[in-house]
Design an enzyme around this catalytic site. Structure first.
Site, PDB file in Angstrom:
ATOM      1  N   LYS A  79     100.307   6.628   0.502  1.00 47.74           N
ATOM      2  CA  LYS A  79      99.105   7.133  -0.175  1.00 47.74           C
ATOM      3  C   LYS A  79      98.206   7.782   0.862  1.00 47.74           C
ATOM      4  O   LYS A  79      97.912   7.168   1.891  1.00 47.74           O
ATOM      5  CB  LYS A  79      98.351   6.011  -0.875  1.00 47.74           C
ATOM      6  CG  LYS A  79      96.949   6.450  -1.296  1.00 47.74           C
ATOM      7  CD  LYS A  79      96.356   5.567  -2.326  1.00 47.74           C
ATOM      8  CE  LYS A  79      95.901   4.250  -1.780  1.00 47.74           C
ATOM      9  NZ  LYS A  79      95.057   3.530  -2.778  1.00 47.74           N
TER      10      LYS A  79
HETATM   11  C1  5RP Z   1      90.477   1.566  -0.509  1.00 51.39           C
HETATM   12  C2  5RP Z   1      91.730   2.052  -1.070  1.00 51.39           C
HETATM   13  C3  5RP Z   1      91.666   2.675  -2.416  1.00 51.39           C
HETATM   14  O1  5RP Z   1      92.675   2.107  -3.223  1.00 51.39           O
HETATM   15  C4  5RP Z   1      92.005   4.147  -2.228  1.00 51.39           C
HETATM   16  O2  5RP Z   1      91.056   4.725  -1.422  1.00 51.39           O
HETATM   17  C5  5RP Z   1      92.093   4.868  -3.577  1.00 51.39           C
HETATM   18  O3  5RP Z   1      90.848   4.844  -4.162  1.00 51.39           O
HETATM   19  P1  5RP Z   1      89.930   6.160  -4.231  1.00 51.39           P
HETATM   20  O4  5RP Z   1      90.615   7.136  -5.170  1.00 51.39           O
HETATM   21  O5  5RP Z   1      88.619   5.634  -4.777  1.00 51.39           O
HETATM   22  O6  5RP Z   1      89.840   6.691  -2.834  1.00 51.39           O
HETATM   23  O7  5RP Z   1      92.780   1.968  -0.494  1.00 51.39           O
HETATM   24  O8  5RP Z   1      90.254   0.335  -1.125  1.00 51.39           O
END
Ligand code: 5RP
Length: 292
Positions: free
Chosen positions: A204
């Site tokens: 991610k």
């Molecule tokens: C921090 C994370 C979140 O899951 C990730 O950032 C995704 O959330 P957003 O779309 O709000 O950035 O890893 O807790």
């Protein structure tokens, strides 16, 4: 565009768990991230976790809470697959320590909660990078014995390049230069490849211009985080760009639950991710739903 099943994967439970998380037709996923509280405390939109989650659950292909949120604020009868936040030990009160993360959930706990997988933040380039990459490799090594999905996150962090890129401005508040944008691609490409070489089944990260390069350099499929809340059309635009550049979905939080109309927003995001709708079509759907 790429689909999850374009990638070589084990035949095992891991692939079956992927089938729970990824839409069989589109081969992509809309994963709702609601784990922010593990280090951000109660960010706006997550103060009442159950109230935020319930209306959005029917539109999630999977959901990603932290262990406390799961146990206190989600109905155990839900059939939505769970991806559990598995590292932490930090908090925004000591943002200089963000990269000092440890494993906070055991693989046994993941199995006990019937999670199909977990997330680990890796702070590539920061002083504790080794420790956070070790969190990924250790948890992934044990979790893969049971076919659980390991998601490595390189989207949160205080790396100077990332901070500039995430904030969209230089330290002095000036506009990002083309070199800054090239730095961002270089950093995200490097970081995503590192995670995919260290056992992440899915990575991610954030969307950036030149995202195709990041996708091509990464050995694993990529989903994008949304980052800080942006105007609805802008969020749908970077979602569309990321999918067109090869992301297999989103793991989005704030741009859904902090949107003025979260239920309309998650359906508009689904239209982009699963139906290949344009930004204009998705935004039209958003307007229709919010006005209904
Ligand atoms: C921090 C994370 C979140 O899951 C990730 O950032 C995704 O959330 P957003 O779309 O709000 O950035 O890893 O807790």
């Amino acid at each position: 565009m790429k689909k999850i099943f374009d990638y070589q994967m084990e035949w095992s439970g891991l692939q079956n768990r992927m089938a729970y998380m990824f839409n069989p037709k589109s081969g992509r996923t809309v994963l709702l991230a609601v784990d922010h509280g593990y280090f951000q405390g109660a960010p706006s939109g997550l103060e009442n976790l159950r109230k935020t989650i319930e209306p959005l659950l029917p539109y999630c292909d999977a959901i990603s809470p932290a262990i406390g949120g799961l146990k206190t604020s989600m109905d155990p009868r839900t059939r939505t697959p769970i991806i559990l936040r598995a590292t932490g030990g930090n908090s925004m009160r000591r943002s200089d320590e963000l990269d000092d993360e440890i494993a906070t959930v055991s693989v046994e706990e993941m199995i006990r909660c019937n999670a199909i997988g977990f997330t680990v933040s890796c702070y590539v380039g920061l002083p504790n990078q080794r420790q956070t990459i070790e969190n990924l490799t250790t948890l992934a090594d044990e979790a893969h014995r049971y076919g659980l999905i390991a998601i490595g996150i390189t989207a949160v962090g205080a790396d100077p390049v990332l901070t500039k890129f995430v904030k969209g401005e230089r330290e002095d508040g000036g506009e990002l230069t083309p070199d800054d944008k090239k730095d961002a691609v270089r950093y995200l490409k490097h970081a995503c490849r590192v995670l995919s070489e260290n056992g992440a089944d899915i990575v991610k990260t954030y969307y950036c211009d030149g995202f195709e390069e990041v996708v091509d350099a990464c050995l694993s499929p990529i989903v994008i985080a949304g980052g800080t809340k942006r105007p609805t059309k802008e969020a749908l635009d970077f979602t569309h760009k990321a999918i067109s550049a090869g992301a297999v979905g989103v793991d989005m939080g704030r741009n859904i639950f902090q949107n003025e109309h979260p239920v309309a927003m998650i359906q508009a995001v689904r239209a982009v991710v699963h139906e290949g709708k344009s930004v204009a079509e998705a935004y039209e759907l958003y307007e229709e739903i919010r006005n209904a």
